[in-house]
Write a protein that holds these residues in place. Sequence first.
Motif, PDB file in Angstrom:
ATOM      1  N   GLU A  61      -6.919  -1.529   5.625  1.00  0.00           N
ATOM      2  CA  GLU A  61      -6.230  -0.867   4.505  1.00  0.00           C
ATOM      3  C   GLU A  61      -6.574   0.617   4.373  1.00  0.00           C
ATOM      4  O   GLU A  61      -5.753   1.406   3.908  1.00  0.00           O
ATOM      5  CB  GLU A  61      -6.441  -1.597   3.177  1.00  0.00           C
ATOM      6  N   LEU A  62      -7.763   1.026   4.778  1.00  0.00           N
ATOM      7  CA  LEU A  62      -8.113   2.448   4.691  1.00  0.00           C
ATOM      8  C   LEU A  62      -7.309   3.268   5.705  1.00  0.00           C
ATOM      9  O   LEU A  62      -6.836   4.368   5.398  1.00  0.00           O
ATOM     10  CB  LEU A  62      -9.615   2.645   4.899  1.00  0.00           C
ATOM     11  N   ILE A  63      -7.121   2.735   6.902  1.00  0.00           N
ATOM     12  CA  ILE A  63      -6.294   3.399   7.916  1.00  0.00           C
ATOM     13  C   ILE A  63      -4.827   3.353   7.492  1.00  0.00           C
ATOM     14  O   ILE A  63      -4.098   4.349   7.605  1.00  0.00           O
ATOM     15  CB  ILE A  63      -6.476   2.735   9.307  1.00  0.00           C
ATOM     16  N   SER A  64      -4.380   2.207   7.001  1.00  0.00           N
ATOM     17  CA  SER A  64      -2.998   2.067   6.527  1.00  0.00           C
ATOM     18  C   SER A  64      -2.701   3.087   5.434  1.00  0.00           C
ATOM     19  O   SER A  64      -1.609   3.672   5.391  1.00  0.00           O
ATOM     20  CB  SER A  64      -2.759   0.662   5.973  1.00  0.00           C
ATOM     21  N   ASN A  65      -3.660   3.302   4.560  1.00  0.00           N
ATOM     22  CA  ASN A  65      -3.470   4.252   3.468  1.00  0.00           C
ATOM     23  C   ASN A  65      -3.299   5.675   3.983  1.00  0.00           C
ATOM     24  O   ASN A  65      -2.479   6.430   3.474  1.00  0.00           O
ATOM     25  CB  ASN A  65      -4.643   4.177   2.480  1.00  0.00           C
ATOM     26  N   ILE A  66      -4.056   6.051   4.979  1.00  0.00           N
ATOM     27  CA  ILE A  66      -3.932   7.405   5.539  1.00  0.00           C
ATOM     28  C   ILE A  66      -2.546   7.588   6.161  1.00  0.00           C
ATOM     29  O   ILE A  66      -1.865   8.598   5.905  1.00  0.00           O
ATOM     30  CB  ILE A  66      -5.047   7.688   6.566  1.00  0.00           C
ATOM     31  N   ILE A  67      -2.092   6.612   6.931  1.00  0.00           N
ATOM     32  CA  ILE A  67      -0.772   6.704   7.577  1.00  0.00           C
ATOM     33  C   ILE A  67       0.332   6.740   6.521  1.00  0.00           C
ATOM     34  O   ILE A  67       1.252   7.572   6.591  1.00  0.00           O
ATOM     35  CB  ILE A  67      -0.571   5.537   8.555  1.00  0.00           C
ATOM     36  N   SER A  68       0.257   5.857   5.533  1.00  0.00           N
ATOM     37  CA  SER A  68       1.299   5.829   4.494  1.00  0.00           C
ATOM     38  C   SER A  68       1.272   7.109   3.663  1.00  0.00           C
ATOM     39  O   SER A  68       2.320   7.592   3.230  1.00  0.00           O
ATOM     40  CB  SER A  68       1.143   4.598   3.597  1.00  0.00           C
ATOM     41  N   SER A  69       0.102   7.681   3.460  1.00  0.00           N
ATOM     42  CA  SER A  69      -0.005   8.928   2.694  1.00  0.00           C
ATOM     43  C   SER A  69       0.640  10.097   3.425  1.00  0.00           C
ATOM     44  O   SER A  69       1.276  10.949   2.804  1.00  0.00           O
ATOM     45  CB  SER A  69      -1.463   9.243   2.386  1.00  0.00           C
ATOM     46  N   VAL A 119     -14.062   0.929  -2.711  1.00  0.00           N
ATOM     47  CA  VAL A 119     -14.796   0.188  -3.745  1.00  0.00           C
ATOM     48  C   VAL A 119     -14.169  -1.191  -3.930  1.00  0.00           C
ATOM     49  O   VAL A 119     -14.885  -2.198  -4.044  1.00  0.00           O
ATOM     50  CB  VAL A 119     -14.833   0.983  -5.078  1.00  0.00           C
ATOM     51  N   SER A 120     -12.850  -1.254  -3.940  1.00  0.00           N
ATOM     52  CA  SER A 120     -12.165  -2.544  -4.073  1.00  0.00           C
ATOM     53  C   SER A 120     -12.549  -3.473  -2.931  1.00  0.00           C
ATOM     54  O   SER A 120     -12.796  -4.665  -3.134  1.00  0.00           O
ATOM     55  CB  SER A 120     -10.645  -2.330  -4.091  1.00  0.00           C
ATOM     56  N   LYS A 121     -12.622  -2.924  -1.729  1.00  0.00           N
ATOM     57  CA  LYS A 121     -13.001  -3.721  -0.553  1.00  0.00           C
ATOM     58  C   LYS A 121     -14.445  -4.224  -0.675  1.00  0.00           C
ATOM     59  O   LYS A 121     -14.733  -5.382  -0.361  1.00  0.00           O
ATOM     60  CB  LYS A 121     -12.840  -2.866   0.709  1.00  0.00           C
ATOM     61  N   LEU A 122     -15.328  -3.352  -1.164  1.00  0.00           N
ATOM     62  CA  LEU A 122     -16.737  -3.740  -1.330  1.00  0.00           C
ATOM     63  C   LEU A 122     -16.913  -4.883  -2.320  1.00  0.00           C
ATOM     64  O   LEU A 122     -17.767  -5.751  -2.125  1.00  0.00           O
ATOM     65  CB  LEU A 122     -17.570  -2.541  -1.807  1.00  0.00           C
ATOM     66  N   ILE A 123     -16.116  -4.879  -3.377  1.00  0.00           N
ATOM     67  CA  ILE A 123     -16.276  -5.913  -4.411  1.00  0.00           C
ATOM     68  C   ILE A 123     -15.340  -7.106  -4.196  1.00  0.00           C
ATOM     69  O   ILE A 123     -15.270  -8.004  -5.021  1.00  0.00           O
ATOM     70  CB  ILE A 123     -16.094  -5.329  -5.841  1.00  0.00           C
ATOM     71  N   GLY A 124     -14.609  -7.083  -3.073  1.00  0.00           N
ATOM     72  CA  GLY A 124     -13.716  -8.201  -2.756  1.00  0.00           C
ATOM     73  C   GLY A 124     -12.436  -8.201  -3.559  1.00  0.00           C
ATOM     74  O   GLY A 124     -11.834  -9.254  -3.774  1.00  0.00           O
ATOM     75  N   GLY A 125     -12.003  -7.024  -3.987  1.00  0.00           N
ATOM     76  CA  GLY A 125     -10.780  -6.917  -4.779  1.00  0.00           C
ATOM     77  C   GLY A 125      -9.527  -6.979  -3.928  1.00  0.00           C
ATOM     78  O   GLY A 125      -9.575  -6.959  -2.698  1.00  0.00           O
ATOM     79  N   ASN A 126      -8.417  -7.030  -4.595  1.00  0.00           N
ATOM     80  CA  ASN A 126      -7.119  -7.071  -3.939  1.00  0.00           C
ATOM     81  C   ASN A 126      -6.706  -5.640  -3.558  1.00  0.00           C
ATOM     82  O   ASN A 126      -6.566  -4.788  -4.435  1.00  0.00           O
ATOM     83  CB  ASN A 126      -6.088  -7.683  -4.894  1.00  0.00           C
TER      84      ASN A 126
END
Length: 165
Positions: A61-69, A119-126
């Motif tokens: 999701e972090l890579i996906s976010n950069i591409i989508s941004s 942070v969401s990934k660290l805490i197991g968030g969606n």
Amino acid sequence: MKKIVIKMRNFLLSHIKNKSVQTLISGLISYEMLSYIFFGLGTSIVDYVVFSIITAVGCDELISNIISSVCAIIFAYVTNKIWVFKSKTHGFIEVLQEFIKFTNARIVTLVMTELILFVSKLIGGNPYIAKAVAMVLTIILNYIFSKLFIFNKRKVTQNEKKETE
């Protein structure tokens, strides 16, 4: 469309006596603000759809976010320049400088979004909810950056002032 916005705003203002509320309504119900909201939704759709597709095929999701941004930044710059803030920059260098300022501001909100996703990934968030929350904050901050630092240097004629009112 502009005439409808002006009529709607004037109707509301004629029924409100509080000056603070009138000032708020004048800012919120303007052609520029409604255009920003419309194209901001378009930018958000581009960002979220690209993010969702890339994440769904297995990309982090972090890579996906950069591409989508990156996709959203290009879409947002074009729409903000032409239709929202009606920038009058001309020539390659002037447009490039404006685009760089625009991109720099967007990088600030990209970093903020990356932190929220991390942070969401660290805490197991969606990640989809985290992305949506970050997008709301991003829209607000990007408007402030665009209004104050990117598209504020152009000369405004009297006719343009009347058009944006």
